[in-house]
Scaffold this active site. Structure first.
Site, PDB file in Angstrom:
ATOM      1  N   GLU A 153     -37.694 -19.130 -16.483  1.00 36.20           N
ATOM      2  CA  GLU A 153     -36.321 -18.647 -16.638  1.00 36.20           C
ATOM      3  C   GLU A 153     -35.864 -18.527 -18.087  1.00 36.20           C
ATOM      4  OE1 GLU A 153     -37.457 -21.529 -15.462  1.00 36.20           O
ATOM      5  OE2 GLU A 153     -36.117 -23.214 -15.860  1.00 36.20           O
ATOM      6  N   HIS A 206     -35.099 -16.818  -7.689  1.00 36.13           N
ATOM      7  CA  HIS A 206     -35.193 -18.179  -8.223  1.00 36.13           C
ATOM      8  C   HIS A 206     -34.892 -18.201  -9.727  1.00 36.13           C
ATOM      9  CE1 HIS A 206     -36.852 -22.324  -8.403  1.00 36.13           C
ATOM     10  NE2 HIS A 206     -37.219 -21.951  -9.622  1.00 36.13           N
ATOM     11  N   GLU A 207     -35.564 -17.348 -10.476  1.00 31.05           N
ATOM     12  CA  GLU A 207     -35.370 -17.349 -11.935  1.00 31.05           C
ATOM     13  C   GLU A 207     -33.948 -16.900 -12.292  1.00 31.05           C
ATOM     14  OE1 GLU A 207     -37.561 -19.083 -13.124  1.00 31.05           O
ATOM     15  OE2 GLU A 207     -39.154 -18.751 -11.665  1.00 31.05           O
ATOM     16  N   HIS A 255     -31.615 -19.832 -12.046  1.00 26.24           N
ATOM     17  CA  HIS A 255     -31.664 -20.761 -13.187  1.00 26.24           C
ATOM     18  C   HIS A 255     -30.634 -20.407 -14.272  1.00 26.24           C
ATOM     19  CE1 HIS A 255     -34.799 -23.678 -12.514  1.00 26.24           C
ATOM     20  NE2 HIS A 255     -35.745 -22.775 -12.298  1.00 26.24           N
ATOM     21  N   GLU A 266     -34.436 -27.851 -10.551  1.00 25.70           N
ATOM     22  CA  GLU A 266     -35.213 -27.081  -9.574  1.00 25.70           C
ATOM     23  C   GLU A 266     -34.653 -27.149  -8.151  1.00 25.70           C
ATOM     24  OE1 GLU A 266     -37.115 -24.861 -10.513  1.00 25.70           O
ATOM     25  OE2 GLU A 266     -37.589 -25.464 -12.568  1.00 25.70           O
ATOM     26  N   ASP A 312     -46.336 -32.390 -17.319  1.00 25.33           N
ATOM     27  CA  ASP A 312     -47.236 -31.386 -16.736  1.00 25.33           C
ATOM     28  C   ASP A 312     -48.132 -31.995 -15.652  1.00 25.33           C
ATOM     29  OD1 ASP A 312     -46.340 -29.294 -18.327  1.00 25.33           O
ATOM     30  OD2 ASP A 312     -47.866 -29.620 -19.878  1.00 25.33           O
ATOM     31  N   TYR A 322     -38.608 -29.643  -6.296  1.00 31.20           N
ATOM     32  CA  TYR A 322     -38.105 -28.393  -5.711  1.00 31.20           C
ATOM     33  C   TYR A 322     -37.683 -28.613  -4.267  1.00 31.20           C
ATOM     34  CZ  TYR A 322     -40.461 -25.905  -9.583  1.00 31.20           C
ATOM     35  OH  TYR A 322     -40.870 -25.451 -10.813  1.00 31.20           O
TER      36      TYR A 322
END
Ligand code: BES
Ligand code: ZN
Length: 611
Positions: A268, A292-293, A296, A315, A372, A380
């Site tokens: 995003e 979704h993006e 954001h 998220e 990460d 999510y």
């Protein structure tokens, strides 16, 4: 409350503006230049300042035109090294200084992927993209790399003149580089304060098509028309999002389609969402990633998680909004179908990670944990399931969107923790405190495994997927001839995805089952990445040797981690493909995205480390 993923100390001082001037050098695979931070003291007698860096060379530090002493501390395995700057004077609370740092990035920067011309679709020009979320901005430039700090930015980027540079910002024109006739300088401004992880840069032979009043889609020219078709719903989604969440404050909403190694579905970056080319299904069926993006732009980019431990605030709310957009455009049944698919995905993830794995908590402890490595669908799907559960508890979608809008308004331009969110929820629903007190908050927030309650889902679109899945798992060898293409002729792409995802939750099928499935449905010929990914996993888990080359091809020809990591893992687990998987990784490692390469190496255990 400190950010365990950063060395910066925002209680001492905070960055308010960043001015970047740099040169993109494809020959040395480095960015070289200066970054000038406008930093304000948060307390009296400030004598030093700590910035995050990772694999950067620091050449010089100047504070308000006076050269300053600096030292790089010891490198932490994933956090990088703190840059400790001694101020040439004392700063009082509320006072500003400009800290200008001359730096150079490393060719092995974990934030950047450099491509030779041969690695691009056009084959003529080199290419570069960045991916800063979660903690990689420090591998591009020195900064307070914590989402608790927000700043505006301006940038001037020098690149070879035949290339285009874009950033997560509005474009402010270009001019010839006065220092080098073969180059051009592109300028950008971002006047909305953003956290460091939203800084983004791409350089390549990019073209654009206009697909809406505030949207261009950018890609290499071979792909740009296909992209224009695939993402044509963007403006409808933006309008729907504004209706749900409030005005869009970022000006432009452009899309950029990256090379196949882009490690995520989408990112995003403000004014310029980055997406994987694996969304190009040809039928717009994967457009939920765009929804979704877009979402954001409110949850994440306006209201930002204060640390990565509260990532679910970014998220979970974004997935909730993404599905509300889907609900408006394609109906409430579709929204519930997607949400139930999300619950099934959560089940899938928790089965894989283990129900006592600490990263399955909604709010994990990230002290000495690489974000990460902790990344999964848990924030999510557990996050959005909590919001759907609350929606149903508190009076339905219309009531709950009122809360979400108010939450966004309350915390826009700020960074928040779960405590802030929860306190605001209680204050917004103060007449419903008795209902809220029935929520098992501790189980939702701080307990591993599946949530304590399952929301209720409309089953209209899911039933056909469940029924067909049941037919396959119950089928004996004799029943296999009863399957034919008629079984799936009325199923949408999304229903096929769900059907395959349901089968992946069960015990592996037999080889004759998957062979018959190929015979009846010809999934080998499907290019929709979400279908193909699940189909190939099913085949490898069923130990069907014919699928090995297809799975290896998908694992290596694109690098979206959601696909590449499970495919490599499945191939590694199957004795007939284990060596090939290790060899394929060794062969491709050097041209993989640095984060993907690091995580696949971990997934392949000792063999991956050796590679
Ligand atoms: N912001 C994320 C991607 C991300 C998260 C990158 C953490 C690095 C660290 C993006 O918005 C995202 O969630 N993408 C998903 C889209 C999906 C949930 C629709 C993806 O990449 O699959
Ligand atoms: Zn997201």
């Amino acid at each position: 409350m400190a950010d365990p993923s950063s060395f910066a100390a925002p209680d001492g001082c905070r960055t308010h503006h960043l001015y970047l001037r740099c040169r993109v050098d494809f020959a040395s695979k480095s960015l070289r230049g200066t970054v000038a931070l406008t930093v304000r003291a948060e307390r009296d007698h400030l004598r030093c300042l700590v910035l995050d860096t990772k694999d950067l060379t620091i050449l010089k530090v100047v504070v308000d035109r006076q050269e300053a002493k600096f030292a790089l501390g010891q490198r932490h395995p994933f956090k990088g090294a703190p840059l400790e700057i001694t101020l040439p004077f004392e700063l009082g609370k509320g006072q500003d200084m400009i800290v200008e740092i001359s730096f150079e990035s490393s060719p092995k920067s974990s934030a950047l992927q450099w491509f030779t011309p041969e690695q691009t679709s056009g084959k003529k020009h080199p290419f570069l993209f960045s991916q800063c979320q979660a903690t990689h901005c420090r591998a591009v430039l020195p900064c307070q790399d914590t989402p608790s700090v927000k700043f505006t930015y301006y940038a001037e980027i020098s690149v070879p003149k035949e290339l285009v540079a874009l950033m997560s910002a509005n474009r402010d024109g270009d001019l010839p580089d006065p220092e080098d006739g073969t180059r051009k300088i592109y300028r950008f401004f971002q006047n909305v304060p953003i956290p460091s992880y939203l800084i983004a840069l791409v350089v390549g032979a990019l073209e654009s098509r206009k697909i809406g009043p505030r949207t261009l889609v950018w890609a290499e020219k071979e792909l740009v028309d296909k992209c224009a078709y695939e993402f044509a719903e963007t403006e409808d989604m933006l309008k729907t999002a504004e209706d749900l969440a409030g005005p869009y404050v970022w000006g432009q909403y452009d899309l950029l389609v990256l090379p196949p190694s882009f490690p995520y579905g989408g990112m995003e970056n403000p004014c310029l969402t980055f997406v994987t080319p694996t969304l190009l299904a040809g039928d717009r069926s994967l457009s939920n990633v765009i929804a979704h993006e877009i979402s954001h732009s409110w949850t994440g980019n306006l209201v930002t998680n204060k640390t990565w431990e509260h990532f679910w605030l970014n998220e979970g709310h974004t997935v909730y909004l993404e599905r509300r957009i889907g609900g408006r455009l394609f109906g409430e049944e579709f929204r519930h179908f997607q949400a139930l698919g999300g619950w099934r995905e959560l089940q899938n993830t928790i089965n894989t990670l283990g129900s006592t794995n600490p990263v399955t908590k909604l709010i994990p402890d990230l002290k000495e944990v690489d974000p990460d490595v902790a990344y999964s669908s848990v924030p999510y799907e557990k996050g959005s399931a909590l919001l759907l559960y609350l929606e149903q508890l508190l009076g339905g979608p219309d009531v709950f969107i009122g809360f979400l809008k108010a939450y966004i308004q309350q915390f826009a331009y700020k960074s928040v923790m779960t405590e802030d969110w929860k306190a605001f929820l209680y204050s917004y629903f103060k007449d419903k405190a008795d209902i809220l007190d029935k929520v098992d908050w501790n189980a939702w927030m701080n307990t591993t495994g599946m949530p304590p309650v399952k929301p209720t889902y409309d089953m209209t679109l899911s039933n056909a997927c469940l029924a067909l899945c049941q037919r396959w798992i119950k089928a004996t060898e004799h029943d296999l001839c009863s399957f034919s293409s008629a079984d799936i002729k009325d199923l949408s792409s999304n229903q096929l995805i769900e059907f395959l995802a349901l089968l992946l939750l069960e015990n592996p099928l037999s080889v004759s089952h998957v062979k018959q499935m190929q015979e009846a449905y010809n999934f080998n010929a499907v290019n929709n990445s979400e279908i193909r990914f699940r189909w190939l996993r099913l085949c490898i888990q069923a130990k069907w040797e014919d699928a090995i080359p297809l799975a290896l091809k998908m694992a290596t020809e694109q690098g979206r981690m959601k696909f590449t990591r499970p495919l490599f893992k499945d191939l590694y687990k199957f004795d007939k493909s284990r060596d090939q998987a290790v060899r394929a990784f060794q062969q491709h490692r050097a041209s993989m995205h640095p984060v993907t390469a690091m995580l696949v190496a971990k997934d392949l255990g000792p063999d991956g480390q050796k590679a």
